[in-house]
Motif scaffolding. Sequence first.
Motif, PDB file in Angstrom:
ATOM      1  N   GLY A  84     142.024  59.129  78.615  1.00 21.02           N
ATOM      2  CA  GLY A  84     142.145  58.711  77.163  1.00 21.02           C
ATOM      3  C   GLY A  84     140.971  57.477  77.066  1.00 21.02           C
ATOM      4  O   GLY A  84     140.558  57.494  75.715  1.00 21.02           O
ATOM      5  N   LEU A  85     141.056  56.588  77.727  1.00 20.88           N
ATOM      6  CA  LEU A  85     140.099  55.626  77.556  1.00 20.88           C
ATOM      7  C   LEU A  85     138.737  55.889  77.445  1.00 20.88           C
ATOM      8  O   LEU A  85     137.858  55.660  76.702  1.00 20.88           O
ATOM      9  N   TRP A  86     138.440  56.838  78.428  1.00 19.51           N
ATOM     10  CA  TRP A  86     136.906  57.414  78.478  1.00 19.51           C
ATOM     11  C   TRP A  86     136.568  58.146  77.146  1.00 19.51           C
ATOM     12  O   TRP A  86     135.456  57.798  76.410  1.00 19.51           O
ATOM     13  N   LEU A  87     137.612  59.181  76.618  1.00 13.35           N
ATOM     14  CA  LEU A  87     137.226  59.920  75.537  1.00 13.35           C
ATOM     15  C   LEU A  87     137.229  58.878  74.331  1.00 13.35           C
ATOM     16  O   LEU A  87     136.346  59.273  73.293  1.00 13.35           O
ATOM     17  N   GLY A  88     138.188  57.961  74.047  1.00 13.23           N
ATOM     18  CA  GLY A  88     138.457  57.216  72.947  1.00 13.23           C
ATOM     19  C   GLY A  88     137.293  56.213  72.794  1.00 13.23           C
ATOM     20  O   GLY A  88     136.508  56.052  71.860  1.00 13.23           O
ATOM     21  N   THR A  89     136.332  55.738  74.085  1.00 11.68           N
ATOM     22  CA  THR A  89     135.312  54.928  73.826  1.00 11.68           C
ATOM     23  C   THR A  89     134.341  55.651  73.439  1.00 11.68           C
ATOM     24  O   THR A  89     133.469  55.310  72.390  1.00 11.68           O
ATOM     25  N   ARG A  90     133.946  57.065  73.996  1.00 12.30           N
ATOM     26  CA  ARG A  90     132.945  57.809  73.560  1.00 12.30           C
ATOM     27  C   ARG A  90     133.238  58.282  72.057  1.00 12.30           C
ATOM     28  O   ARG A  90     132.178  58.296  71.242  1.00 12.30           O
ATOM     29  N   SER A  91     134.117  58.750  71.621  1.00 15.70           N
ATOM     30  CA  SER A  91     134.321  59.041  70.359  1.00 15.70           C
ATOM     31  C   SER A  91     134.239  57.794  69.628  1.00 15.70           C
ATOM     32  O   SER A  91     133.426  58.259  68.212  1.00 15.70           O
ATOM     33  N   ALA A  92     134.467  56.720  69.521  1.00 16.67           N
ATOM     34  CA  ALA A  92     134.307  55.571  68.681  1.00 16.67           C
ATOM     35  C   ALA A  92     132.868  55.389  68.648  1.00 16.67           C
ATOM     36  O   ALA A  92     132.403  54.803  67.699  1.00 16.67           O
ATOM     37  N   TRP A  93     132.315  55.345  69.835  1.00 12.41           N
ATOM     38  CA  TRP A  93     130.730  55.080  69.734  1.00 12.41           C
ATOM     39  C   TRP A  93     129.952  55.984  69.189  1.00 12.41           C
ATOM     40  O   TRP A  93     128.971  55.429  68.616  1.00 12.41           O
ATOM     41  N   ARG A  94     130.378  56.984  69.126  1.00 14.91           N
ATOM     42  CA  ARG A  94     129.593  58.218  68.566  1.00 14.91           C
ATOM     43  C   ARG A  94     130.313  58.922  67.339  1.00 14.91           C
ATOM     44  O   ARG A  94     130.649  59.799  66.758  1.00 14.91           O
ATOM     45  N   ARG A  95     130.995  57.641  66.426  1.00 17.62           N
ATOM     46  CA  ARG A  95     132.023  57.986  65.286  1.00 17.62           C
ATOM     47  C   ARG A  95     131.104  59.094  64.433  1.00 17.62           C
ATOM     48  O   ARG A  95     130.139  58.659  63.920  1.00 17.62           O
ATOM     49  N   GLY A  96     131.876  60.105  64.032  1.00 17.50           N
ATOM     50  CA  GLY A  96     131.297  61.151  63.147  1.00 17.50           C
ATOM     51  C   GLY A  96     130.454  62.160  63.722  1.00 17.50           C
ATOM     52  O   GLY A  96     130.120  63.360  62.858  1.00 17.50           O
ATOM     53  N   SER A  97     130.234  61.821  65.061  1.00 21.78           N
ATOM     54  CA  SER A  97     129.393  63.139  65.729  1.00 21.78           C
ATOM     55  C   SER A  97     130.264  64.412  66.026  1.00 21.78           C
ATOM     56  O   SER A  97     131.559  64.469  65.664  1.00 21.78           O
TER      57      SER A  97
END
Length: 319
Positions: free
Chosen positions: A115-128
């Motif tokens: 969850g932390l890994w996916l949440g971090t990547r999702s936020a940093w690439r928001r909208g991708s």
Amino acid sequence: MLRYTATKLGAALVSLALIAVLGFVLFRVLIPGDPVRILTRGAPVTPEGADALRRQYGFDLPLWQQFLRYAGNLLHGDLGTSAQFKVPVAQKIGERVGPTLLLVGVATLIAVALGLWLGTRSAWRRGSRFDRVSTGIALTLWSAPTFWLGLLLLSVTRGLFPSGGITYPDTPPDFWSQAVDTAHHMVLPLITLVAVVYAQYQLVMRSSLVEEMHADHLLTARAKGLRDDRVRRHHAVPNALLPTVTLVFLHLGLVVSGAVTVETVFSWPGLGLLTYEALRFNDVFLLQGTFLVLAAAVVAMNLLADLLYRVLDPRVRAA
């Protein structure tokens, strides 16, 4: 720090006391019907036998005396005797705690990391595309009923993994054989539990990091010439972790109690399956004991979250 710890510990003790009172009210006062008929599951009992059972379990005493007897037994660790298994409830719960801690502990570690890994990547690439797909999957799994997901996995993977139990009866008794067999049996319940739990951590981590990305100290870090990866790892993620870490500990107690459906679907011999068996056989004392243990787990994890949050967040210490 000592005053803060004492305050939180006192609040936890008060919560445990209220849970004990609630357990008595739920299983001694609010249950309709004759308690002897509930214990015997409606089987025919002679009047002499019914009176003997009432004296044995204290049902012939006034309600306030029953409560004093109940509270005194709790202080000595006596949760009563299971009508179904004919053994002390505390002993039966002790036998089932290990499998539940194993399943919930491993599931929590995997769910937190994922969850932390996916949440971090999702936020940093928001909208991708990665953000849209991973967030959509997380929302879908979060809303899926746990028992339905477990039954779906059983149907899809029919024959690939064991459908119930923790080990096969003919498995050699040595450590490695037992460990491999347990891991094989744990695959499906573990996937079910992780799929439901990780989504919450991912969504909370994503939301926290999105808010943190606009903070002034990140602009300062970028102005100093720091690389984007370093800004994310050393400045954004540590601050965004605080709400997620709190959620992990607050939710850990709920995961223990929420494993009831997973353990029931996969016949995993833990506290969840024990609770289902107590419900199925109208075992009042066993059901009361599991209720107290599961509720106490939630209170303990809330206390640990409060103490850890003070260590992690200097703003709480300053307040």
